[in-house]
Design a protein around this motif. Structure first.
Motif, short mmCIF file in Angstrom:
data_model
loop_
_atom_site.label_atom_id
_atom_site.label_comp_id
_atom_site.label_asym_id
_atom_site.label_seq_id
_atom_site.Cartn_x
_atom_site.Cartn_y
_atom_site.Cartn_z
N THR A 41 10.07 4.42 0.52
CA THR A 41 10.03 2.95 0.39
C THR A 41 10.45 2.56 -1.03
OG1 THR A 41 7.70 2.96 -0.28
CG2 THR A 41 8.17 2.79 2.07
N ASP A 42 10.71 1.25 -1.18
CA ASP A 42 11.08 0.73 -2.50
C ASP A 42 9.86 0.22 -3.23
OD1 ASP A 42 10.47 -1.62 -1.22
OD2 ASP A 42 12.48 -2.46 -1.32
N HIS A 43 10.07 -0.56 -4.28
CA HIS A 43 8.97 -1.02 -5.13
C HIS A 43 8.08 -2.04 -4.43
CE1 HIS A 43 12.21 -3.90 -5.46
NE2 HIS A 43 11.38 -4.79 -5.97
N LEU A 44 8.52 -2.55 -3.28
CA LEU A 44 7.69 -3.49 -2.51
C LEU A 44 7.21 -2.87 -1.20
CD1 LEU A 44 9.67 -6.82 -3.00
CD2 LEU A 44 7.59 -6.07 -4.19
N GLY A 45 7.41 -1.59 -1.04
CA GLY A 45 6.95 -0.91 0.16
C GLY A 45 7.86 -1.11 1.36
N ARG A 46 9.08 -1.55 1.15
CA ARG A 46 10.03 -1.76 2.26
C ARG A 46 10.77 -0.46 2.57
NH1 ARG A 46 12.80 -7.01 -0.42
NH2 ARG A 46 13.01 -5.40 -2.04
N CYS A 47 11.05 -0.25 3.84
CA CYS A 47 11.69 0.99 4.30
C CYS A 47 13.10 1.08 3.76
CB CYS A 47 11.68 1.03 5.82
SG CYS A 47 12.49 2.49 6.52
N LEU A 48 13.39 2.13 3.00
CA LEU A 48 14.72 2.30 2.42
C LEU A 48 15.79 2.54 3.49
CD1 LEU A 48 14.24 4.46 -0.81
CD2 LEU A 48 15.16 2.14 -0.64
N GLN A 107 0.82 -1.21 0.00
CA GLN A 107 0.00 0.00 0.00
C GLN A 107 0.86 1.26 0.00
OE1 GLN A 107 -2.65 -0.25 3.35
NE2 GLN A 107 -3.98 -1.80 2.37
N HIS A 108 2.11 1.13 0.40
CA HIS A 108 3.00 2.29 0.44
C HIS A 108 4.22 2.10 -0.46
CE1 HIS A 108 0.76 2.64 4.28
NE2 HIS A 108 0.88 3.94 4.09
N ARG A 109 4.07 1.37 -1.56
CA ARG A 109 5.20 1.16 -2.46
C ARG A 109 5.61 2.46 -3.14
NH1 ARG A 109 3.88 0.11 -7.83
NH2 ARG A 109 5.66 -1.33 -7.95
N LEU A 110 6.92 2.67 -3.24
CA LEU A 110 7.50 3.89 -3.82
C LEU A 110 6.99 5.15 -3.13
CD1 LEU A 110 7.39 2.98 -7.63
CD2 LEU A 110 9.27 2.68 -6.03
N ALA A 111 6.76 5.06 -1.82
CA ALA A 111 6.27 6.21 -1.07
C ALA A 111 7.39 7.23 -0.88
CB ALA A 111 5.74 5.76 0.28
#
Length: 309
Positions: free
Chosen positions: A90-97, A76-80
């Motif tokens: 976030t990255d393309h999977l919504g993981r915290c950069l 839900q927060h991908r590329l935020a």
């Protein structure tokens, strides 16, 4: 000075030589303090040291510093964009950069450090053995070194890593298998020079065993160049590990690692360039820091500029 000339000086000449060796050891202790003082006066080397210590602290305390789980997927927060929950987005999977960068420092530094230890454990003993023993032992070791040096190091590491399979452990083994040859050649050259010194002849005449001569007189004299070489190689190893991970041979998803993060962000370079900018800056900064510290150590340990690595 030849061995016959030393024997011609008589037995009384050896205590004087041993005494001078003891004085040299005392001077060496003072030289260490002077080298530390020169290092502390080098602003660029200090900057590199501060950056390295800061990154090491971040890697060690990653579980307490990272704001989020680095492998948690939040589509839900991908590329935020950067925000309160995700400071760098976030990255393309919504993981915290930011969390992945922090844990990536742990993966890159630990793999490079372990690889460096393995390289030194192989290269220094073999180089010492070749230089000190000479003869067929030297020829056997150095011809094998020449064979390995005939191949491009990174290409050979790529082949070995591809044969062993993907994974940071296999990358470490591959780099160790090809990187030790440089240490062996450098150590051999220094040992060939040191073993002809008067204090070595004096130690041998006083009944010191060959292992004792190597441990007490040979290895301490090659320690300073090895420290410089190891510091400079840390930056190169981090670049090599990141490059192999970028090609898919290093850390595997979902493990955070700087080179793997570059590879993951490549398809989104135009839409979300930060996915490649942040890990790229991290790799560049740490590699530069080790180079700055290595140059400072070289100048501090050898102010006359005799050391060339």
């Amino acid at each position: 000075m030849g061995l016959s000339r030393n024997f011609g000086a008589g037995v009384a000449g050896y205590p004087a030589t041993v005494e001078s060796a003891g004085q040299a050891e005392t001077v060496s202790r003072g030289g260490s303090a002077a080298a530390l003082e020169r290092l502390l006066q080098d602003r660029l080397a200090l900057l590199g040291l501060i950056i390295i210590l800061a990154v090491m602290a971040v890697a060690v305390f990653a579980p307490y510093i990272a704001p989020n789980d680095p492998t948690k997927v939040d589509l839900q927060h991908r590329l935020a964009p950067p925000g309160t929950q995700y400071p760098l987005g976030t990255d393309h999977l919504g993981r915290c950069l930011l969390s992945r960068l922090i844990y990536g420092a742990r993966a890159s530094l630990s793999t490079a450090a372990l690889a460096l230890w393995a390289i030194m454990l192989i290269g220094i003993p073999l180089g010492t053995l070749a230089g000190y023993c000479g003869g067929w032992v030297d020829n056997l070791i150095m011809r094998f070194v020449d064979i390995l040096l005939a191949f491009p190091g990174l290409i050979l590491a790529l082949v070995i890593a591809g044969t062993l399979g993907p994974g940071l452990l296999n990358v470490m083994l591959a780099l160790s298998a090809v990187w030790w040859v440089g240490y062996a050649r450098v150590v051999r050259g220094m040992v060939l020079s040191v073993k002809e010194k008067e204090f070595i002849l004096a130690a041998r005449a006083c009944g010191t065993s060959e292992l004792g001569i190597i441990a007490r007189h040979i290895l301490p004299n090659v320690l300073s160049p090895m420290i410089v070489l190891a510091t400079l190689d840390m930056g190169k190893l981090i670049l090599a590990i990141s490059g192999l991970s970028f090609l898919g041979l290093g850390a595997q998803p979902p493990a955070p690692e700087w080179g793997a993060m570059l590879s993951d962000g490549r398809p989104y370079m135009q839409a979300a360039p930060q996915l490649m900018i942040y890990p790229g800056l991290a790799i560049m900064t740490v590699a530069l820091a080790f180079n700055l510290l290595g140059d400072g150590l070289r100048d501090a340990l050898d102010p006359r500029g005799n050391t060339r690595i």
